[in-house]
Enzyme design. Structure first.
Site, PDB file in Angstrom:
ATOM      1  N   ILE A 124       0.776  -1.275   0.199  1.00  0.00           N
ATOM      2  CA  ILE A 124       0.217   0.156  -0.106  1.00  0.00           C
ATOM      3  C   ILE A 124       0.893   0.857   0.299  1.00  0.00           C
ATOM      4  CG2 ILE A 124      -0.131  -0.004   2.858  1.00  0.00           C
ATOM      5  CD1 ILE A 124      -3.159   1.268   2.006  1.00  0.00           C
ATOM      6  N   ALA A 125       0.822   1.697  -1.118  1.00  0.00           N
ATOM      7  CA  ALA A 125       1.370   3.566  -1.236  1.00  0.00           C
ATOM      8  C   ALA A 125       0.933   5.005  -1.210  1.00  0.00           C
ATOM      9  CB  ALA A 125       1.821   3.178  -2.450  1.00  0.00           C
ATOM     10  N   GLU A 128       4.683   9.488   1.034  1.00  0.00           N
ATOM     11  CA  GLU A 128       5.377  10.148   0.038  1.00  0.00           C
ATOM     12  C   GLU A 128       6.608  10.801   0.823  1.00  0.00           C
ATOM     13  OE1 GLU A 128       1.530  11.077  -2.859  1.00  0.00           O
ATOM     14  OE2 GLU A 128       2.579  12.967  -2.445  1.00  0.00           O
ATOM     15  N   PRO A 129       7.574  11.385   0.062  1.00  0.00           N
ATOM     16  CA  PRO A 129       8.724  12.521   0.055  1.00  0.00           C
ATOM     17  C   PRO A 129       8.489  13.429   0.919  1.00  0.00           C
ATOM     18  CG  PRO A 129       9.421  11.364  -2.189  1.00  0.00           C
ATOM     19  CD  PRO A 129       7.538  11.104  -1.650  1.00  0.00           C
ATOM     20  N   GLY A 130       7.015  14.031   1.089  1.00  0.00           N
ATOM     21  CA  GLY A 130       6.541  15.377   1.643  1.00  0.00           C
ATOM     22  C   GLY A 130       5.261  15.146   2.429  1.00  0.00           C
ATOM     23  N   GLU A 244      -4.822  -1.349  11.744  1.00  0.00           N
ATOM     24  CA  GLU A 244      -3.304  -2.004  11.156  1.00  0.00           C
ATOM     25  C   GLU A 244      -2.719  -1.134  12.731  1.00  0.00           C
ATOM     26  OE1 GLU A 244      -0.376   0.961   9.381  1.00  0.00           O
ATOM     27  OE2 GLU A 244      -2.585   1.414   8.274  1.00  0.00           O
TER      28      GLU A 244
END
Length: 381
Positions: A124-125, A128-130, A244
């Protein structure tokens, strides 16, 4: 739980322990050095019935309840194999349940049986970098074009990123709207043109758990790839995060139990100043303190399991399990390493791996600070 159900759970747990002893522990050090587990492990997990055990039989699962899923993850973490257990948790207890609870019937039948067998590995994505804990800050875009969407952006810290065949991608589908009204989830097959895996990220712990960067360059998916409803992805994420976070709480307690047991064995054997460490008052007191903490947290996560099974696990309680369990594990791992002295700093001792593997529990699934914010809202409402 009735006696017959408890016996069934105990037998299942014994099977998980045998699998770990024969298939995981002899290989874990090599996998840690290589910083990845072999793809073949997923097929073995599937063959042993250790993936998606809670899913309905019509999709290939066993139709068991959450206690059986928890038993799988507990035994991996108790055996100091969190690096493998965490990957299983993402695949079986997060990705599969997103699809089960929010997918179309076609999506369920296309993916779940292959995920249960270990043929299809899920990720699951979100991050993010920010944008990490702040999911409303997601910048990944999904642009509508006729009957399909074009995805552009990048994700990072993605568990199972190197092996995954399927990724649930969190993306923005409307401009100028807050994330709560403009986020959509997409099922993306990793053989889709434009999808690219980045490097397997180097971490201070959980080395063999592949954690990757993922890139999406004009990745084209049909509208049928939407998981749930268009622009309603944020509510889906919020609903699934309770499970989760409980899983993380469960895992932290099992990890603490395992490393505490190993430390008890060590201090009874290690001699200093003509005595075993276990005979020294400081050791006795420290072990008593840690054992008490672990037992209190075991009682709490068992209560949370019962609440989840009854459909009554709320945001604050799940957040408490995650916050308290992960902070407790950090204290126990540190205390156990200290009792090992210089040997605790050596990688050949399990306590060293347990110590570095424990640190991320306070970060992923929502940082401790985010958990405090969520809990405070319930307390102060």
């Amino acid at each position: 739980m009735s006696q017959s159900n408890q016996e069934e759970l105990d037998l299942f747990r014994d099977n998980v322990k045998r699998f770990i002893e024969t298939e995981i522990k002899p290989n874990i050090e090599q996998w840690e050095r290589e910083e990845i587990t072999p793809r073949s492990l997923w097929h073995k997990l599937g063959q042993q019935g250790l993936l998606g055990i809670c899913l309905p039989e019509e999709y290939g699962g066993a139709g068991a309840d959450f206690r059986f899923s928890a038993a799988v993850l507990e035994e991996f973490h108790r055996a100091n194999c969190a690096t493998v257990g965490g990957n299983i948790a993402v695949h079986s207890e997060i990705v599969m349940h997103y699809i089960l609870n929010h997918g179309s019937e076609k999506q369920k039948r296309d993916y779940l049986p292959r995920m249960i067998s270990g043929e299809c590995i899920g990720a699951i994505a979100m991050t993010e970098p920010g944008a990490g804990s702040d999911l409303q800050g997601i910048r990944m875009r999904a642009q509508a074009e006729d009957d399909h969407y074009r995805l552009n952006g990048s994700k990072t810290f993605i568990t199972n990123g190197q092996h995954c065949d399927l990724v649930i991608v969190v993306a923005r589908t409307r401009n100028g709207e807050p994330g709560s009204r403009s986020t959509t989830l997409f099922l993306v097959d990793t053989d889709t043109p434009g999808f690219e895996r980045g490097r397997n990220l180097e971490k201070i712990g959980q080395h063999s758990s592949d954690t990757s960067e993922l890139f999406f360059h004009d990745v084209c998916v049909s509208a049928n790839a939407i998981l749930g409803e268009l622009d309603r992805g944020f509510s889906v994420l919020m609903g699934e995060l309770q499970r989760e976070r409980l899983i993380i709480g469960v895992n932290t307690v099992a990890s603490a139990e395992g490393i505490l047991d190993q430390t008890a064995t060590y201090v009874k054997e290690r001699e200093v100043f003509g005595k075993t460490l276990a005979e020294l008052q400081n050791t006795k007191f420290k072990m008593a303190e840690m054992a008490t903490e672990v037992r209190i947290h075991r009682a709490f996560v068992e209560e949370c399991k019962t609440l989840l099974l009854a459909g009554q696990l709320d945001v604050a309680t799940a957040s408490m399990a995650k916050l308290s369990g992960s902070e407790m594990l950090g204290r126990v791992a540190d205390g156990c390493l200290q009792l090992h002295g210089g040997y605790g700093y050596m990688r050949e001792y399990d306590v060293a791996r347990a110590f570095v593997d424990a640190r991320v529990q306070r970060i992923y699934g929502g940082t401790s600070e985010i958990m405090k914010e969520l809990i405070s809202r319930a307390v102060l409402q």
